[in-house]
Design a protein around this motif. Structure first.
Motif, short mmCIF file in Angstrom:
data_model
loop_
_atom_site.label_atom_id
_atom_site.label_comp_id
_atom_site.label_asym_id
_atom_site.label_seq_id
_atom_site.Cartn_x
_atom_site.Cartn_y
_atom_site.Cartn_z
N ALA A 6 22.45 31.40 72.96
CA ALA A 6 23.37 31.87 72.14
C ALA A 6 22.99 31.87 70.46
N TYR A 7 24.14 32.66 69.94
CA TYR A 7 23.27 32.54 68.86
C TYR A 7 24.81 33.53 67.80
N THR A 8 25.13 33.30 66.85
CA THR A 8 25.87 34.02 66.45
C THR A 8 25.80 34.18 64.75
N LYS B 233 11.57 37.16 49.29
CA LYS B 233 10.71 38.48 48.39
C LYS B 233 10.12 38.44 49.75
N LEU B 234 10.79 38.77 51.40
CA LEU B 234 9.71 39.07 51.97
C LEU B 234 10.52 39.62 52.73
N ARG B 235 12.00 40.28 52.29
CA ARG B 235 12.73 40.98 53.49
C ARG B 235 12.11 42.10 53.68
N GLU C 228 20.53 27.13 71.76
CA GLU C 228 21.71 27.80 70.44
C GLU C 228 20.30 28.25 69.33
N ILE C 229 20.10 28.99 68.98
CA ILE C 229 19.72 29.65 68.05
C ILE C 229 20.02 29.72 67.02
N ASN C 230 19.84 29.27 65.50
CA ASN C 230 20.02 28.97 64.11
C ASN C 230 19.61 29.37 63.39
N PHE C 231 20.06 29.68 61.95
CA PHE C 231 18.61 28.54 60.81
C PHE C 231 17.32 29.93 60.54
N LEU C 232 17.53 31.26 61.30
CA LEU C 232 16.66 32.46 61.53
C LEU C 232 16.70 32.86 59.70
N CYS C 233 16.06 32.41 59.18
CA CYS C 233 15.61 32.69 57.03
C CYS C 233 14.61 33.49 57.00
N VAL C 234 14.25 34.48 56.50
CA VAL C 234 13.09 34.91 55.55
C VAL C 234 13.39 35.10 54.32
N GLY D 199 26.64 37.28 61.30
CA GLY D 199 28.16 37.80 60.40
C GLY D 199 27.62 39.23 60.27
N VAL D 200 26.18 39.47 60.57
CA VAL D 200 26.38 40.83 61.19
C VAL D 200 26.38 41.77 62.50
N VAL D 201 26.70 42.86 62.63
CA VAL D 201 26.45 43.42 63.89
C VAL D 201 25.82 44.10 64.75
N ARG E 201 8.74 30.42 73.20
CA ARG E 201 8.73 28.72 73.11
C ARG E 201 9.81 28.18 73.85
N VAL E 202 10.67 29.15 74.02
CA VAL E 202 11.90 28.71 75.00
C VAL E 202 12.11 28.86 76.36
N HIS E 203 11.15 30.09 76.85
CA HIS E 203 10.89 30.65 77.73
C HIS E 203 9.98 29.43 78.33
N ARG F 75 18.39 54.00 66.67
CA ARG F 75 18.63 52.34 65.10
C ARG F 75 18.79 51.42 65.40
N HIS F 76 17.78 50.33 66.69
CA HIS F 76 17.68 48.96 66.44
C HIS F 76 16.79 49.36 66.90
N LYS F 77 15.62 49.64 66.54
CA LYS F 77 14.16 49.79 67.08
C LYS F 77 13.80 48.60 67.95
N PHE F 78 14.31 46.62 67.38
CA PHE F 78 13.79 45.93 67.65
C PHE F 78 14.78 45.25 69.29
S1 NHW Z 1 22.95 33.67 61.45
C1 NHW Z 1 21.82 33.54 59.95
C2 NHW Z 1 21.00 34.96 60.19
N1 NHW Z 1 20.30 34.30 58.27
C3 NHW Z 1 20.88 35.29 57.35
O1 NHW Z 1 21.34 36.28 57.57
C4 NHW Z 1 20.08 34.43 56.02
C5 NHW Z 1 19.66 35.59 55.24
N2 NHW Z 1 18.88 36.65 55.18
C6 NHW Z 1 17.83 36.88 56.12
O2 NHW Z 1 16.80 35.86 56.07
C7 NHW Z 1 22.60 32.44 62.73
C8 NHW Z 1 16.74 38.14 56.43
O3 NHW Z 1 17.76 39.59 55.87
C9 NHW Z 1 16.84 37.91 58.13
C10 NHW Z 1 16.17 39.40 58.61
C11 NHW Z 1 16.01 36.92 58.17
C12 NHW Z 1 17.98 37.65 59.07
N3 NHW Z 1 20.26 38.03 63.94
O4 NHW Z 1 12.54 41.08 59.32
P1 NHW Z 1 13.17 41.91 59.20
C13 NHW Z 1 20.91 33.24 63.02
O5 NHW Z 1 20.10 32.37 62.58
C14 NHW Z 1 17.58 42.55 62.90
C15 NHW Z 1 19.34 38.68 64.85
O6 NHW Z 1 12.48 43.50 58.15
P2 NHW Z 1 15.38 41.59 57.52
C16 NHW Z 1 21.37 33.66 64.20
C17 NHW Z 1 17.48 43.73 62.48
O7 NHW Z 1 18.86 44.46 62.78
N4 NHW Z 1 18.56 40.01 64.49
O8 NHW Z 1 14.61 42.25 58.15
C18 NHW Z 1 19.80 34.13 64.96
C19 NHW Z 1 16.06 44.85 62.68
O9 NHW Z 1 16.33 44.83 64.20
P3 NHW Z 1 17.13 46.16 64.26
C20 NHW Z 1 18.91 39.94 63.17
O10 NHW Z 1 16.09 41.47 56.20
C21 NHW Z 1 19.93 34.88 65.87
C22 NHW Z 1 15.37 43.14 62.25
O11 NHW Z 1 16.29 41.83 62.02
C23 NHW Z 1 19.90 39.96 61.95
O12 NHW Z 1 14.01 40.12 56.80
C24 NHW Z 1 18.15 35.33 66.04
C25 NHW Z 1 14.90 42.88 61.32
O13 NHW Z 1 14.00 43.12 60.65
C26 NHW Z 1 20.56 38.08 62.93
N5 NHW Z 1 21.00 37.64 62.05
O14 NHW Z 1 15.53 39.44 57.77
C27 NHW Z 1 18.40 36.66 67.50
N6 NHW Z 1 19.43 39.88 60.81
O15 NHW Z 1 16.53 46.53 66.50
C28 NHW Z 1 18.35 35.34 68.19
C29 NHW Z 1 18.52 41.29 60.83
O16 NHW Z 1 18.04 46.20 64.41
C30 NHW Z 1 17.98 35.56 69.69
N7 NHW Z 1 18.20 41.07 62.33
O17 NHW Z 1 15.69 46.84 64.16
C31 NHW Z 1 17.76 34.28 70.50
C32 NHW Z 1 16.38 33.69 70.99
C33 NHW Z 1 16.33 33.21 72.11
C34 NHW Z 1 16.02 33.39 73.50
C35 NHW Z 1 15.98 32.91 74.06
C36 NHW Z 1 15.65 33.19 76.40
#
Ligand code: NHW
Ligand code: EN5
Length: 388
Positions: free
Chosen positions: A170-172, A143-145, A134-140, A174-176, A160-162, A1-4
């Motif tokens: 820590a991060y928050t 058109k590249l989703r 604290e990880i934030n502002f993840l955005c793609v 809206g998705v599970v 880069r954190v390592h 289900r969550h390959k990554f």
């Molecule tokens: S939450 C806000 C996230 N951003 C958005 O929702 C903006 C609109 N959406 C997008 O830009 C606050 C895209 O949909 C994003 C995903 C980029 C979200 N967190 O590239 P694929 C934050 O910024 C998984 C983590 O094909 P996409 C917190 C998803 O489950 N993972 O998808 C960020 C799947 O993995 P799975 C997320 O739609 C925390 C994979 O991504 C996620 O083109 C980050 C699919 O990738 C999310 N919000 O791009 C983690 N949304 O295993 C930090 C989807 O299920 C961890 N996914 O197959 C810690 C790192 C540091 C560690 C240091 C020791």
């Protein structure tokens, strides 16, 4: 289900009820010499870039990417519109690393199409203070989703954190994802009900007219608490003491020092507002409240383009009842022309939400730790942490 996420050191769904697993790091740090020295490979059309938020130009590129592609509500009516000044504030706290502000560009056009950030923070989990990112502002870019860019970006920020010898985050979201340490509810307090209804943010209640609704949400013109005033630089030591003492009661909370309080809580026009209560008698600082400014773009409305929202940040009451303190926060937010005041049901917020006419939103916020397991799922009232 969550390959990554199945490959990452995070709590997994299959382990949720397992009380034999210890609280703390899931995997030990590796020697720094074993941390990968080169960036992860991106698909060949793209290249990494470090975003210098001091640069007006780079900050603007980030702003434009997020304005057009960041988080929307479930019906795609609103999109977060963090301001440039806000982004600069959020991304340059004490001890920040420029290398943790990571962009992805199209090689040919140099267009910025993806972004992820980390900032350092000391977070206490029960009795242990852990240095985290604290990880934030993840955005793609829209058109590249779904091209699996996000996992590469998460691995790169992790690397880069390592490199800075930090092993937790820590991060928050809206998705599970695997797996929340806690789940909170958003609550909303209308300040400008007519506009909120006009743009579809809220609805007229059953058996309610517009004029009854406006009356319901009316607030006084002036705050009520004697000694309520804006926080000033000389208040930093007193606010730090007040806040540190207050946050002790929560299971997960930031470990703020004076430098952190100066950065995160001193008022910054259009970014962060903070108020406190100074006893008119003893001049003691007894209470504190704060909110940050995060507008949303209104998608496809003829009459309005932005929704001005205030988000409850850190609040502390020792003398003034929390309800009265937060009512004063609503009064100043209304005066500053916010349309809505938002809050999560974290800390002691439950004790004022209903009384002050907040209503539950349709959004939830899940809290996560990377490479740190908690023994149980926490109640939202056990969280003393608010991320931006
Ligand atoms: S939450 C806000 C996230 N951003 C958005 O929702 C903006 C609109 N959406 C997008 O830009 C606050 C895209 O949909 C994003 C995903 C980029 C979200 N967190 O590239 P694929 C934050 O910024 C998984 C983590 O094909 P996409 C917190 C998803 O489950 N993972 O998808 C960020 C799947 O993995 P799975 C997320 O739609 C925390 C994979 O991504 C996620 O083109 C980050 C699919 O990738 C999310 N919000 O791009 C983690 N949304 O295993 C930090 C989807 O299920 C961890 N996914 O197959 C810690 C790192 C540091 C560690 C240091 C020791
Ligand atoms: C990382 N730092 O869904 C953050 N917002 O309730 C990323 N709903 O505004 C994660 N759908 O309920 C962010 N109005 C996750 C949240 C994403 C944004 C989001 C929700 C939170 C929201 C509004 C608008 C809904 C529009 C249709 C909502 C009802 C308000 C009403 C006011 C009067 C009293 C009852 C409630």
């Amino acid at each position: 289900r969550h390959k990554f996420w199945e490959t990452q050191p995070v709590g997994q769904f299959k382990d949720l009820g397992d009380t034999s697993l210890p609280e703390g790091p899931i995997e030990p740090p590796t020697p720094l010499s074993e941390v990968k020295q080169e960036p992860y490979n991106l698909p060949s059309p793209y290249e990494w870039t470090t975003c210098d938020m001091d640069s007006e130009e780079m900050c603007n590129e980030v702003y434009v990417l997020l304005t057009n592609n960041y988080v929307e509500d479930d019906e795609n009516m609103f999109r977060f519109n963090y301001s440039k000044e806000f982004l600069r504030w959020a991304l340059r706290p004490p001890g920040y690393y420029r290398s943790w502000h990571i962009g992805v560009r199209v090689k040919t056009s140099k267009k910025l199409v993806a972004f992820i950030t980390g900032v350092p923070a000391k977070i206490r989990v029960r009795d242990t203070v852990v240095i985290m990112a604290e990880i934030n502002f993840l955005c793609v870019h829209k058109k590249l989703r779904s091209k699996r860019l996000a996992p590469v970006m998460i691995k790169e920020v992790t690397r880069r954190v390592h490199m800075e010898n930090i092993w937790q985050a820590a991060y928050t979201a809206g998705v599970v994802l695997p797996t929340p340490i806690s789940t909170c509810q958003y609550w909303h307090r209308s300040l400008n009900p007519k506009k909120l209804i006009d743009v579809g943010f809220s609805r007229l209640g059953a058996r309610m007219t517009m004029s009854r609704t406006i009356k319901l949400y009316k607030l006084p013109d002036q705050t009520i608490t004697p000694g309520f005033r804006k926080m000033e630089p000389h208040d930093v030591p007193a606010v730090t003491r007040l806040l540190r003492n207050y946050l002790k009661q929560f299971v997960v909370a930031p470990d703020f020092d004076e430098n952190d309080v100066e950065h995160w809580l001193l008022p910054k026009e259009g970014v962060i507002d903070s108020f406190l209560v100074e006893s008119p008698v003893t001049h003691e600082i007894t209470d504190f409240c704060s909110f940050y400014t995060l507008p949303s773009s209104i998608l496809g409305n003829q009459n309005h383009t932005t929704l001005k929202a205030a988000y409850s940040y850190y609040n502390v009451s020792t003398k003034t009842p929390l309800i009265q303190l937060m009512n004063d926060a609503l009064i100043v937010a209304k005066k500053k022309d916010f349309d809505v005041f938002n809050a999560l049901d974290v800390m002691q917020n439950d004790s004022f939400l209903k009384e002050l006419k907040f209503g539950p939103g349709d959004g939830k916020l899940h809290y996560y730790l990377y490479n740190y397991r908690t023994k149980h799922v926490l109640r939202s009232s056990e969280l003393g942490l608010v991320l931006l």
